[in-house]
Design a protein around this motif. Structure first.
Motif, PDB file in Angstrom:
ATOM      1  N   GLY A   1       0.813  -1.201   0.000  1.00 44.51           N
ATOM      2  CA  GLY A   1       0.000   0.000   0.000  1.00 44.51           C
ATOM      3  C   GLY A   1       0.846   1.249   0.000  1.00 44.51           C
ATOM      4  O   GLY A   1       2.073   1.208   0.145  1.00 44.51           O
ATOM      5  N   HIS A   2       0.164   2.389  -0.201  1.00 46.32           N
ATOM      6  CA  HIS A   2       0.837   3.687  -0.179  1.00 46.32           C
ATOM      7  C   HIS A   2       1.644   3.901   1.095  1.00 46.32           C
ATOM      8  O   HIS A   2       2.796   4.341   1.053  1.00 46.32           O
ATOM      9  N   THR A   3       1.013   3.629   2.229  1.00 46.84           N
ATOM     10  CA  THR A   3       1.628   3.938   3.515  1.00 46.84           C
ATOM     11  C   THR A   3       2.976   3.245   3.649  1.00 46.84           C
ATOM     12  O   THR A   3       3.989   3.863   4.000  1.00 46.84           O
ATOM     13  N   GLU A   4       2.984   1.943   3.357  1.00 43.64           N
ATOM     14  CA  GLU A   4       4.219   1.178   3.469  1.00 43.64           C
ATOM     15  C   GLU A   4       5.247   1.612   2.429  1.00 43.64           C
ATOM     16  O   GLU A   4       6.457   1.653   2.709  1.00 43.64           O
ATOM     17  N   PHE A   5       4.782   1.945   1.219  1.00 45.93           N
ATOM     18  CA  PHE A   5       5.697   2.389   0.161  1.00 45.93           C
ATOM     19  C   PHE A   5       6.429   3.661   0.582  1.00 45.93           C
ATOM     20  O   PHE A   5       7.660   3.755   0.487  1.00 45.93           O
ATOM     21  N   PHE A   6       5.680   4.652   1.053  1.00 45.30           N
ATOM     22  CA  PHE A   6       6.301   5.916   1.439  1.00 45.30           C
ATOM     23  C   PHE A   6       7.196   5.746   2.667  1.00 45.30           C
ATOM     24  O   PHE A   6       8.245   6.381   2.769  1.00 45.30           O
ATOM     25  N   ALA A   7       6.774   4.893   3.602  1.00 43.04           N
ATOM     26  CA  ALA A   7       7.590   4.658   4.793  1.00 43.04           C
ATOM     27  C   ALA A   7       8.949   4.084   4.401  1.00 43.04           C
ATOM     28  O   ALA A   7       9.999   4.518   4.907  1.00 43.04           O
ATOM     29  N   GLU A   8       8.935   3.108   3.497  1.00 41.96           N
ATOM     30  CA  GLU A   8      10.198   2.498   3.069  1.00 41.96           C
ATOM     31  C   GLU A   8      11.045   3.491   2.287  1.00 41.96           C
ATOM     32  O   GLU A   8      12.262   3.576   2.473  1.00 41.96           O
ATOM     33  N   ARG A   9      10.398   4.277   1.425  1.00 40.26           N
ATOM     34  CA  ARG A   9      11.142   5.244   0.609  1.00 40.26           C
ATOM     35  C   ARG A   9      11.826   6.287   1.490  1.00 40.26           C
ATOM     36  O   ARG A   9      12.951   6.723   1.203  1.00 40.26           O
ATOM     37  N   ALA A  10      11.153   6.682   2.553  1.00 41.41           N
ATOM     38  CA  ALA A  10      11.683   7.732   3.427  1.00 41.41           C
ATOM     39  C   ALA A  10      12.485   7.178   4.593  1.00 41.41           C
ATOM     40  O   ALA A  10      13.101   7.948   5.338  1.00 41.41           O
ATOM     41  N   GLY A  11      12.468   5.847   4.780  1.00 42.88           N
ATOM     42  CA  GLY A  11      13.146   5.260   5.926  1.00 42.88           C
ATOM     43  C   GLY A  11      12.553   5.716   7.238  1.00 42.88           C
ATOM     44  O   GLY A  11      13.271   6.057   8.183  1.00 42.88           O
ATOM     45  N   ALA A  12      11.205   5.713   7.313  1.00 42.32           N
ATOM     46  CA  ALA A  12      10.514   6.273   8.479  1.00 42.32           C
ATOM     47  C   ALA A  12       9.570   5.254   9.097  1.00 42.32           C
ATOM     48  O   ALA A  12       9.038   4.373   8.417  1.00 42.32           O
ATOM     49  N   ASP A  13       9.352   5.373  10.417  1.00 39.00           N
ATOM     50  CA  ASP A  13       8.277   4.667  11.104  1.00 39.00           C
ATOM     51  C   ASP A  13       7.020   5.518  10.980  1.00 39.00           C
ATOM     52  O   ASP A  13       7.055   6.727  11.253  1.00 39.00           O
ATOM     53  N   VAL A  14       5.926   4.903  10.581  1.00 37.93           N
ATOM     54  CA  VAL A  14       4.731   5.691  10.292  1.00 37.93           C
ATOM     55  C   VAL A  14       3.511   5.119  11.009  1.00 37.93           C
ATOM     56  O   VAL A  14       3.501   3.970  11.462  1.00 37.93           O
ATOM     57  N   VAL A  15       2.481   5.953  11.078  1.00 38.23           N
ATOM     58  CA  VAL A  15       1.185   5.578  11.656  1.00 38.23           C
ATOM     59  C   VAL A  15       0.101   6.098  10.725  1.00 38.23           C
ATOM     60  O   VAL A  15       0.203   7.216  10.213  1.00 38.23           O
ATOM     61  N   MET A  16      -0.935   5.305  10.519  1.00 38.13           N
ATOM     62  CA  MET A  16      -2.063   5.737   9.691  1.00 38.13           C
ATOM     63  C   MET A  16      -3.057   6.527  10.528  1.00 38.13           C
ATOM     64  O   MET A  16      -3.474   6.078  11.594  1.00 38.13           O
ATOM     65  N   MET A  17      -3.420   7.709  10.038  1.00 39.24           N
ATOM     66  CA  MET A  17      -4.487   8.499  10.637  1.00 39.24           C
ATOM     67  C   MET A  17      -5.597   8.687   9.612  1.00 39.24           C
ATOM     68  O   MET A  17      -5.330   8.947   8.438  1.00 39.24           O
ATOM     69  N   LEU A  18      -6.836   8.548  10.057  1.00 40.28           N
ATOM     70  CA  LEU A  18      -8.001   8.920   9.272  1.00 40.28           C
ATOM     71  C   LEU A  18      -8.628  10.123   9.955  1.00 40.28           C
ATOM     72  O   LEU A  18      -8.956  10.057  11.149  1.00 40.28           O
ATOM     73  N   ALA A  19      -8.758  11.214   9.221  1.00 42.63           N
ATOM     74  CA  ALA A  19      -9.198  12.469   9.832  1.00 42.63           C
ATOM     75  C   ALA A  19     -10.379  13.051   9.080  1.00 42.63           C
ATOM     76  O   ALA A  19     -10.389  13.100   7.843  1.00 42.63           O
ATOM     77  N   SER A  20     -11.359  13.503   9.830  1.00 41.08           N
ATOM     78  CA  SER A  20     -12.464  14.297   9.301  1.00 41.08           C
ATOM     79  C   SER A  20     -12.438  15.629  10.032  1.00 41.08           C
ATOM     80  O   SER A  20     -11.668  15.809  10.978  1.00 41.08           O
ATOM     81  N   PRO A  21     -13.268  16.583   9.642  1.00 43.30           N
ATOM     82  CA  PRO A  21     -13.288  17.848  10.385  1.00 43.30           C
ATOM     83  C   PRO A  21     -13.653  17.680  11.861  1.00 43.30           C
ATOM     84  O   PRO A  21     -13.293  18.520  12.687  1.00 43.30           O
TER      85      PRO A  21
END
Length: 331
Positions: free
Chosen positions: A136-156
């Motif tokens: 998925g996107h999240t894992e792709f960007f995390a690997e590309r940036a060498g970062a630990d990430v967390v998924m947030m879903l946000a509404s107003p």
């Protein structure tokens, strides 16, 4: 970015055979105040605009920043398709195109050429069918940036973060460990301060079990893992509420008490969010060294090519990216 120029956003269309290209065309037709740079195939974008009965002015991206964008215009970084798209029918021949697009967007953000990236929906299955492992996107960007990430879903109205994401329910209890929760809470708190400008964020933590374990009568994960960790982090000054029973954490009287929620698993909190704000919910990847927002829906293959797909979620993702980019880093 400075006060006289627009936020410069890389925008990806996602799966070429899905609705993403049409949503991108509708975004370009809007008056949202952003310097939009589409990273996609020119012909794909032109055909999507035609399906929506839109005329777009597509300019090659020269890398400069601008103070104004005329509605109906955007700039383009051309990434060629592997094969001409067939709306509604993903082609593994275009899997490399999708990944090249995401790589160009991530690298542009890492190099400071973009202030944020806004992503359209991808079809993970067709990328894997092409022999390219992709979670998925999240894992792709995390690997590309060498970062630990967390998924947030946000509404107003609500921000929800996840300790575990796309994990079978039977595997969740074993995955909920003190190191995982500590890492997640630190990333969430840091992002709320740095990205959202909340100086002293309050995070509500849900229990894993019904009634947050009912003092051990419905499971011991709260007693053995969650409560000791929360007490230790509170000792460091983190403002943590819980563990809370998930069935009452979202009632109106509770919401003023926190700035974000940490849920233990995917379906514990997201049905609440999506039932009340589906077209206004945005996927945000926390922990990256750049801003990434995304639509919170799939490729809608049944609507592809019709020009009838609703762009509301992409508009919401773009508005949030603009807002976060303009706020800057509060570290």
């Amino acid at each position: 970015m400075n006060a006289t120029t627009l936020p410069r956003l890389a925008v990806t269309a996602g799966e070429p055979a899905g609705v993403g290209p049409e949503l991108l065309a509708r975004l370009a037709a809007s008056d949202l105040p952003a310097d939009l740079v589409a990273i996609t195939d020119r012909g794909l974008l032109e055909r999507a605009a035609a399906a929506c009965r839109l005329h777009l002015t597509i300019l090659e991206d020269d890398g400069t920043r601008q103070a104004y964008r005329t509605p109906g215009s955007l700039r383009l970084r051309h990434v060629p398709l592997g094969a001409t798209e067939r709306p509604g029918t993903p082609d593994p021949a275009n899997a490399r195109h999708v990944l090249d697009v995401l790589g160009a967007a991530a690298d542009g953000c890492l190099e400071g050429r973009f202030d944020a990236v806004v992503t359209g929906p991808v079809q993970k299955s067709v990328i894997n069918d092409a022999g390219m492992p992709f979670r998925g996107h999240t894992e792709f960007f995390a690997e590309r940036a060498g970062a630990d990430v967390v998924m947030m879903l946000a509404s107003p109205e609500l921000r929800v973060t996840l300790a575990t994401t796309h994990l079978a329910l039977a595997a969740v209890p074993v995955a909920i460990t003190a190191p995982l929760l500590e890492r997640t809470l630190r990333i969430v708190r840091d992002a709320l301060v740095r990205r959202f400008g909340i100086a002293a964020p309050r995070i509500a933590v849900l229990g894993l079990n019904p009634h947050a374990g009912e003092h051990g009568h419905m499971g011991r994960e709260e007693i053995d893992t969650i409560i000791p960790l929360l007490e230790r982090l509170r000792g460091e000054g983190m403002d943590l509420l819980g563990p809370l029973p998930a069935d009452t954490a979202f009632v109106p009287a509770m919401r003023p008490r926190y700035d974000a929620v940490l849920a233990m698993y995917h379906d514990q909190a997201l049905p609440v969010l999506k039932s009340e704000a589906f077209d206004r919910t945005v996927n945000v990847t926390l922990g990256l060294p750049f801003i990434r927002t995304s639509v919170d829906h799939g490729t809608a293959l049944d609507l592809a090519g019709t020009g009838r797909a609703d762009p509301a979620s992409l508009f919401a993702a773009t508005r949030l990216a603009i807002d976060l980019a303009q706020r800057g880093d509060h570290a």
